[in-house]
Design an enzyme around this catalytic site. Sequence first.
Site, PDB file in Angstrom:
ATOM      1  N   THR A 168       0.829  -1.212   0.000  1.00 50.23           N
ATOM      2  CA  THR A 168       0.000   0.000   0.000  1.00 50.23           C
ATOM      3  C   THR A 168       0.862   1.261   0.000  1.00 50.23           C
ATOM      4  O   THR A 168       1.691   1.443   0.889  1.00 50.23           O
ATOM      5  CB  THR A 168      -0.881   0.002   1.265  1.00 50.23           C
ATOM      6  OG1 THR A 168      -1.632  -1.211   1.279  1.00 50.23           O
ATOM      7  CG2 THR A 168      -1.818   1.199   1.278  1.00 50.23           C
ATOM      8  N   GLU A 169       0.675   2.101  -1.017  1.00 47.18           N
ATOM      9  CA  GLU A 169       1.380   3.389  -1.134  1.00 47.18           C
ATOM     10  C   GLU A 169       2.900   3.225  -1.041  1.00 47.18           C
ATOM     11  O   GLU A 169       3.595   4.129  -0.590  1.00 47.18           O
ATOM     12  CB  GLU A 169       0.895   4.381  -0.053  1.00 47.18           C
ATOM     13  CG  GLU A 169      -0.628   4.562   0.003  1.00 47.18           C
ATOM     14  CD  GLU A 169      -1.192   5.369  -1.156  1.00 47.18           C
ATOM     15  OE1 GLU A 169      -0.392   5.949  -1.923  1.00 47.18           O
ATOM     16  OE2 GLU A 169      -2.424   5.421  -1.300  1.00 47.18           O
ATOM     17  N   LEU A 170       3.382   2.077  -1.457  1.00 50.96           N
ATOM     18  CA  LEU A 170       4.808   1.735  -1.390  1.00 50.96           C
ATOM     19  C   LEU A 170       5.381   1.868   0.030  1.00 50.96           C
ATOM     20  O   LEU A 170       6.570   2.140   0.207  1.00 50.96           O
ATOM     21  CB  LEU A 170       5.644   2.563  -2.373  1.00 50.96           C
ATOM     22  CG  LEU A 170       5.411   2.338  -3.870  1.00 50.96           C
ATOM     23  CD1 LEU A 170       6.561   2.962  -4.686  1.00 50.96           C
ATOM     24  CD2 LEU A 170       5.304   0.868  -4.240  1.00 50.96           C
TER      25      LEU A 170
END
Lengths: 407, 438
Positions: free
Chosen positions: B154-156
Amino acid sequence: MLGWEFPPIKSGGLGVASKALAEAVAKQDVDLTFVLPSFVGKGVESEKAKLPFQIAYNNKKFNFKLLQNIKTTIYSPYLQEKDYENFMQKWSEESENPNKQIYGKNLFEEIQRYALEVENIELSEDFDVIHAHDWITCPAALRLKKRLKIPLVIHVHATEFDRTGGSFNQEVYKIEKEAWEMADKLIAVSNYTKGIVVEHYGIDPNKIEVVHNGKDDYVNPVNRKYMCRSDKKTVLFLGRLTIQKGPDWFIKVAQKVLKKRKDVQFLIAGTGDMMPKIIDEIVAKGFHKDIFCMGFLGKEECDTVFANSDVFVMPSVSEPFGLVALEAAQRGCAVILSSQSGAKEVLANSLQADFWDVNKMANHILASLEYPALKKTLVENANKEIENLTWERQAQKTIAIYHQLVN
Amino acid sequence: MQTHTKNVCFYFQVHQPYRLSETSFFEEEKSGDLFLGPKNSTNRFVFEKVAQKCYIPATKMLLDLLRKHPEFRVAFSLSGVFLDQCEEYGSLGGEVLNLFKEIAKTKQAEFLCETYHHSLAFLFSKEEYGAQIQLQAKKIKKLFGAKPKIFRNTELIYNNDLAEFIRKMGFEGMLAEGWDSYLNGRSPNYLYQSKKIEIHKEDARIAKKYKIAARAKKELPLLLKNYKLSDDVAFRFSNKSWEEHPLTTEKYARWIENTEGETINLFMDYETLGEHQWEDTGIFEFFKHLPKALLEKGIGFCTPSETIANLKLRDEYDIPQYLSWADTDRDISAWLDNEIQRSALHELSELEKMIHPHKKKKGKVIKNLLNDFRRLQTSDHFYYMSTKYFNDGDVHKYFSPYDSEHSPYEAYIHYMNTLRGMHQRVDSLNSPKGNIKR
């Protein structure tokens, strides 16, 4: 500067803002003379002694000129004094026009006399700019501009639209519109107010600058004796009890919240022409143990009430700015604002709802009481947000406007 | 296969959260859907809008490009909640899903794995985290035919612990932000590997429990986002005050040509194509000509798996603190910074403790409860509560600050109210005559 009230003698929102701005301007590189009506009435003499009649800031002069023939006690539209209430009551009895509840004929006469006095005032210095606060000083400002032939700035703290909810007193409206058209620059206390001036008065938006009000420098929490229950959550209304401030909406919201939670008390601080109606409503609906009218409170009493409240609600029908919302945030209250206000432009860290949206207002109150992290974050962030909103900074913006006009 | 000395690796993130329906203290426990979104901008409305502007035209364009250039490659990560919305929202949703299936058929695209619910589960429950990754792997296999081997969080969001957990689950590679303060002067345009560390025994056990491959690899290769070149397109493409505006295909291809390294990792939100950058900015024209322009300069394309297979592992990427691709801070403060965000996450993890004992139970009631609970873990809910850019007094510079719909405080209120309703539902599971409407 031309003004009508000046704390400690009178402290409506207009007086507080005019005084704070004038002092901040005078502390910078500006010689300032503040022209006011003289103050008469009970107890005024001792208060008058506290006025800084001639103070030098950084070798700059801050003079006061009091017009001896003009008195303000009962004629200012912003007063909460008992005299004024009686005066107003008399007026409302005599007329069915709701506007006449706000202004008496004598006020207009007074304003004209003020204008004449100002026009003929003895002035020993040279002035560069006239700065007039609100419509009551407008006729005076126009006459003085004509005499001195210098630029005029009119500071719009409120409009007739705000005060009456749209049913204008034509005479006031005329005075405002004429003066704003003649002025070289208008200072509006919010974009919200600028919008009203453009939309309802047809004034050129390019002529209007927005300078928001500043926060006061609140330092020590006072905690005086407090008469309300401390075992209940507290929700506060503080303002004049007039149609503009929406105390009737506050009552509706309170009733809705009380349906859901019993451990909440609602305080109403302030007085005004709607006081009897508000009290009747509370009693008739059986809420006299939950909603309290505290009447007019002095500064320290206000601070005490703020300190003991969890949530402050400003349900104004139309609020040009709403300094009291900043005061509430500074004193630790979660703030709920009407969307019809200028304060929301500088207090994004608040909860907002349309003044008529009783459901949403009540939900906001319940959420603020239910979730402690919400209140904490609102208060902390609101205070960070207004940290730089000082009168000093707003005075700099004001002086920049003077320079624009003079050069 | 023709070999190039330098390849571009495209990855697009495709995600739509299930935004919460508005809540009230005055309605009795709602039997309605918790995830319809705000009344004046429902989830379905947003999905349809983005589908018309981005999902459909962009996917058609990429499909054409893949067919036209056999060398062209792209990678996608489609969140499970995005795929759920495709399946939920009628023929338009179906059309979007079919286009992605067409892309899969070209064999020139790779579909990555993530948490099904685009969630923040790693921050509070490894059990939830593992379970959601496994769910997503199954979903991708079912829809697109191939089991995903590469992971993007998630979101890196990334750190050493998280990478080790992912390695233990059996993934063959992972994506991360290539951020200067951790690269220390090194280039992001090579293949890196995670720093191997010991994780908590219990976490290691959970990683194995939810493993997606029989054996874990020794190393976890990392593809690092080239944020400068990625953001030139994703954020600056239409910015007229940017000195490089307008960005032409030729100019951009030249920049890539002049960039040293073996793999140029261009990672961005899919909505860049048509939604963040509208069609009239020329974004589609820009992309249409890009594969050809790059190929003519001798630059090829690789999927993440191909990149990992082709390149030698270089240095270690040591990330002790959380790193992400969000905001200028590149940490997790966009989701977990202020008191309301912390309070919301705390309440969510309290709910996890209550729900956990029921997870193995069968039946629709549990299934729905668990699904709602997981949708509440989606990172977006926490992002909406961020007050990072709310405090500097210059709030009016930011978009829609006065619109109470976008208030972080209202996001928190609706979230907490919804959680309260969830608590009640779990409570009624515990009571012997549990009477649940949903």
